[in-house]
Write an enzyme that holds these catalytic residues in place. Structure first.
Site, PDB file in Angstrom:
ATOM      1  CG  HIS A 275      18.732  57.154  63.072  1.00  6.45           C
ATOM      2  ND1 HIS A 275      17.311  57.458  62.669  1.00  6.45           N
ATOM      3  CD2 HIS A 275      18.883  58.499  63.751  1.00  6.45           C
ATOM      4  CE1 HIS A 275      16.947  58.524  63.291  1.00  6.45           C
ATOM      5  NE2 HIS A 275      17.932  59.108  64.012  1.00  6.45           N
ATOM      6  CG  ASP A 326      24.401  61.493  68.780  1.00  4.57           C
ATOM      7  OD1 ASP A 326      23.493  60.930  68.896  1.00  4.57           O
ATOM      8  OD2 ASP A 326      24.409  62.699  69.523  1.00  4.57           O
TER       9      ASP A 326
HETATM   10  C1  SDX Z   1      20.103  60.344  68.154  1.00  5.73           C
HETATM   11  O1  SDX Z   1      15.466  59.291  66.496  1.00  5.73           O
HETATM   12  C2  SDX Z   1      16.178  60.456  66.532  1.00  5.73           C
HETATM   13  O2  SDX Z   1      15.949  60.771  65.182  1.00  5.73           O
HETATM   14  C3  SDX Z   1      17.363  60.435  67.208  1.00  5.73           C
HETATM   15  C4  SDX Z   1      18.333  61.535  66.712  1.00  5.73           C
HETATM   16  C5  SDX Z   1      17.772  62.931  66.698  1.00  5.73           C
HETATM   17  O3  SDX Z   1      18.161  63.698  65.968  1.00  5.73           O
HETATM   18  O4  SDX Z   1      16.808  63.050  67.513  1.00  5.73           O
HETATM   19  O5  SDX Z   1      18.739  61.188  65.482  1.00  5.73           O
HETATM   20  C6  SDX Z   1      19.432  61.550  67.667  1.00  5.73           C
HETATM   21  O6  SDX Z   1      19.485  59.842  69.309  1.00  5.73           O
HETATM   22  C7  SDX Z   1      20.948  59.367  67.305  1.00  5.73           C
HETATM   23  C8  SDX Z   1      20.992  57.778  67.911  1.00  5.73           C
HETATM   24  C9  SDX Z   1      22.264  57.941  69.061  1.00  5.73           C
HETATM   25  N1  SDX Z   1      22.056  56.570  69.687  1.00  5.73           N
HETATM   26  C10 SDX Z   1      23.222  55.940  69.470  1.00  5.73           C
HETATM   27  O7  SDX Z   1      24.294  56.121  68.656  1.00  5.73           O
HETATM   28  C11 SDX Z   1      23.475  54.656  70.407  1.00  5.73           C
HETATM   29  C12 SDX Z   1      23.769  53.420  69.553  1.00  5.73           C
HETATM   30  N2  SDX Z   1      22.619  53.081  68.479  1.00  5.73           N
HETATM   31  C13 SDX Z   1      21.937  51.996  68.995  1.00  5.73           C
HETATM   32  O8  SDX Z   1      21.447  51.933  70.263  1.00  5.73           O
HETATM   33  C14 SDX Z   1      20.596  52.002  67.873  1.00  5.73           C
HETATM   34  O9  SDX Z   1      21.027  52.201  66.554  1.00  5.73           O
HETATM   35  C15 SDX Z   1      19.509  53.031  68.142  1.00  5.73           C
HETATM   36  C16 SDX Z   1      18.880  52.994  69.577  1.00  5.73           C
HETATM   37  C17 SDX Z   1      19.850  54.279  67.749  1.00  5.73           C
HETATM   38  C18 SDX Z   1      18.186  52.400  67.293  1.00  5.73           C
HETATM   39  O10 SDX Z   1      17.703  51.187  67.895  1.00  5.73           O
HETATM   40  P1  SDX Z   1      16.636  50.630  67.250  1.00  5.73           P
HETATM   41  O11 SDX Z   1      16.108  51.158  66.031  1.00  5.73           O
HETATM   42  O12 SDX Z   1      15.825  50.117  68.420  1.00  5.73           O
HETATM   43  O13 SDX Z   1      17.321  49.213  66.662  1.00  5.73           O
HETATM   44  P2  SDX Z   1      17.829  48.078  67.368  1.00  5.73           P
HETATM   45  O14 SDX Z   1      18.636  48.452  68.731  1.00  5.73           O
HETATM   46  O15 SDX Z   1      16.718  47.237  67.524  1.00  5.73           O
HETATM   47  O16 SDX Z   1      19.117  47.516  66.408  1.00  5.73           O
HETATM   48  C19 SDX Z   1      18.690  46.655  65.266  1.00  5.73           C
HETATM   49  C20 SDX Z   1      19.963  45.817  64.980  1.00  5.73           C
HETATM   50  C21 SDX Z   1      20.364  44.815  66.324  1.00  5.73           C
HETATM   51  O17 SDX Z   1      21.035  43.848  65.796  1.00  5.73           O
HETATM   52  P3  SDX Z   1      20.052  42.341  66.032  1.00  5.73           P
HETATM   53  O18 SDX Z   1      20.086  42.276  67.579  1.00  5.73           O
HETATM   54  O19 SDX Z   1      18.974  42.579  65.335  1.00  5.73           O
HETATM   55  O20 SDX Z   1      21.289  41.278  65.510  1.00  5.73           O
HETATM   56  O21 SDX Z   1      21.168  46.479  64.614  1.00  5.73           O
HETATM   57  C22 SDX Z   1      21.959  46.398  65.696  1.00  5.73           C
HETATM   58  C23 SDX Z   1      21.306  45.774  66.932  1.00  5.73           C
HETATM   59  O22 SDX Z   1      22.227  44.930  67.572  1.00  5.73           O
HETATM   60  N3  SDX Z   1      22.658  47.614  66.123  1.00  5.73           N
HETATM   61  C24 SDX Z   1      23.906  47.976  66.571  1.00  5.73           C
HETATM   62  C25 SDX Z   1      23.970  49.265  66.902  1.00  5.73           C
HETATM   63  N4  SDX Z   1      22.602  49.674  66.622  1.00  5.73           N
HETATM   64  C26 SDX Z   1      21.832  48.711  66.161  1.00  5.73           C
HETATM   65  N5  SDX Z   1      24.726  47.101  66.715  1.00  5.73           N
HETATM   66  C27 SDX Z   1      25.860  47.505  67.274  1.00  5.73           C
HETATM   67  N6  SDX Z   1      26.136  48.767  67.316  1.00  5.73           N
HETATM   68  C28 SDX Z   1      25.048  49.869  67.137  1.00  5.73           C
HETATM   69  N7  SDX Z   1      25.178  50.864  67.370  1.00  5.73           N
END
Ligand code: SDX
Length: 389
Positions: A275, A326
């Site tokens: 998140h 989710d």
């Molecule tokens: C919702 O914003 C809100 O409030 C949203 C929400 C709401 O109520 O409206 O809470 C609802 O949308 C929840 C999120 C649902 N999405 C997912 O579950 C999709 C999977 N999650 C990721 O894509 C990610 O965590 C995000 C998109 C939610 C957040 O992305 P960020 O803040 O841009 O973080 P990032 O992608 O830059 O990740 C930071 C690090 C990375 O590692 P490095 O490349 O730095 O080594 O964390 C890792 C990412 O690879 N990472 C994950 C991961 N989420 C972050 N690695 C594996 N699996 C994941 N799910």
């Protein structure tokens, strides 16, 4: 000229771009507060745990639209208004019946909500005196659209909305063609409460951006639905269920730990985890986890919960990443018999309350939302005739 005379912004000197606007505070709001470090969520003054234990979704709608809880008379009046607005205009029903049965439910919902503007006598005029009634109307109609399309695509008769009952009760009734049990209604109502509002998430920011141009509430909600549809946002719940079904296809002994590690090794994102704001367990997830555990036992799907916990523990140990809203919502909806490609529609059925609350807040103190971009391209190139290119 790189210096903006009005704001003094000099894009050639601008030191830093916040990718994804991470950490940027765009507005003040009374709709919700999130402390991502400790995992706290407050809707207009009330902790999500307090609301989860005491409120109904309709009370949360009133709270998000008025920044206070309703008294008994106001709640009765809102319930009556929501019930009276459940029916769909016939052009929308005709569209739902005629559209491609293989269409994505979120795409159909996006189109149908957009069509609601056609039959609004005010044609979506930007007038603060209209917004509350429009918010009620759209909130009341979204469940009807979702249920109508699901039944139509399955070749079943569309079930008309009831003239009584909660939003949760009526939705499950229209979807399944029979009255839900108390437990199913309570589960759905709690899910609607937990998904209603969440600060400046991508879809809410989208809704406010459209509102800020003084467009109309239908355009704002349609745009927000488009944003929520994405798998990085509201589309994640369907993706989580598809992951669990992938495991189920491997059989009851599927190894969710190895499965998760293999995806991580390929640098794949595991849906339902991570998140932008929470750096601990999403407080909504705790309520959903409890429901998922209880329902998986009741419905004999214990393996879904086991796999979920294996994934959770693996993500924590491998990446120190926690589940978001989710993750457990997927197995909760599955356990009450809802098809995975409807999960983001259910998210929409709830978040419409937050979006329209923000729409009214933005309209009340509006300024066009227009950030800057750092130009990194060429400048003032000489013209080359096409025959010389
Ligand atoms: C919702 O914003 C809100 O409030 C949203 C929400 C709401 O109520 O409206 O809470 C609802 O949308 C929840 C999120 C649902 N999405 C997912 O579950 C999709 C999977 N999650 C990721 O894509 C990610 O965590 C995000 C998109 C939610 C957040 O992305 P960020 O803040 O841009 O973080 P990032 O992608 O830059 O990740 C930071 C690090 C990375 O590692 P490095 O490349 O730095 O080594 O964390 C890792 C990412 O690879 N990472 C994950 C991961 N989420 C972050 N690695 C594996 N699996 C994941 N799910």
């Amino acid at each position: 000229m790189s210096k903006d005379l009005h704001t003094g912004f000099d894009e050639t000197q601008y030191p830093h771009i916040n990718q994804g606007l991470a950490g940027i505070v765009a507005f003040s709001t009374t709709k919700s507060f999130i402390d991502g470090a400790v995992g706290e969520l407050i809707y207009a003054g009330y902790n999500i745990d307090t609301l989860a234990e005491n409120a109904t979704f309709e009370e949360v709608c009133f709270l998000l639209w008025n920044d206070r809880l309703p008294n008994a008379e106001e709640l009765e009046s809102l319930n009556k208004s929501l019930i009276s607005e459940r029916e769909l205009p016939s052009p929308v029903i005709d569209y739902i019946k005629s559209t491609d049965k293989s269409a994505e439910p979120m795409a159909v919902l996006r189109t149908a909500v957009s069509m609601l503007a056609d039959t609004d006598p005010t044609k979506g005029k930007f007038d603060e005196a209209l917004f509350m009634d429009q918010a009620i109307s759209i909130t009341a109609k979204i469940p009807t659209i979702i249920a109508a399309f699901d039944r139509s695509r399955k070749g079943k008769d569309i079930v008309a909305p009831l003239s009584s009952g909660s939003t949760a009760f009526n939705f499950l009734y229209m979807l399944n063609g029979e009255e839900p049990g108390t437990q199913a209604e309570k589960t759905m109502d709690l899910c609607l409460i937990l998904h209603a509002e969440h600060g400046m998430n991508a879809s809410t920011f989208t809704a406010r951006t459209v509102c800020a141009t003084m467009s109309d509430i239908y355009s704002s909600v349609t745009a927000a639905i488009g944003a929520l549809k994405g798998p990085l946002h509201g589309g994640a719940n369907t993706a989580v269920m598809n992951t669990l079904l992938e495991l189920e296809a491997e059989g009851k002994d599927a190894d969710a730990v190895a499965f998760t590690k293999a995806k991580l090794a390929k640098k794949e994102k595991i849906m339902g985890f991570g998140h932008r704001v929470y750096k601990t367990f999403d407080p909504r997830g705790r309520h959903l986890q409890k429901m998922s555990e209880a329902l998986s036992k009741e419905t004999g799907h214990e393996e879904l919960y086991k796999w979920s916990m294996d994934m959770l523990n693996t993500m924590k140990s491998e990446k120190n990443i926690d589940p978001n809203v989710d993750f457990f919502s997927a197995s909760v909806y599955y356990s009450i018999g809802i098809q995975p490609d409807l999960y983001t529609c259910i998210f929409t059925m709830s978040r419409i309350s937050g979006w329209t609350g923000h729409f009214m807040e933005q309209a009340a103190n509006n300024r066009l939302i227009r950030p800057r971009a750092l130009y990194v391209g060429e400048k003032n190139l000489p013209w080359t005739p096409v025959e010389e290119r």
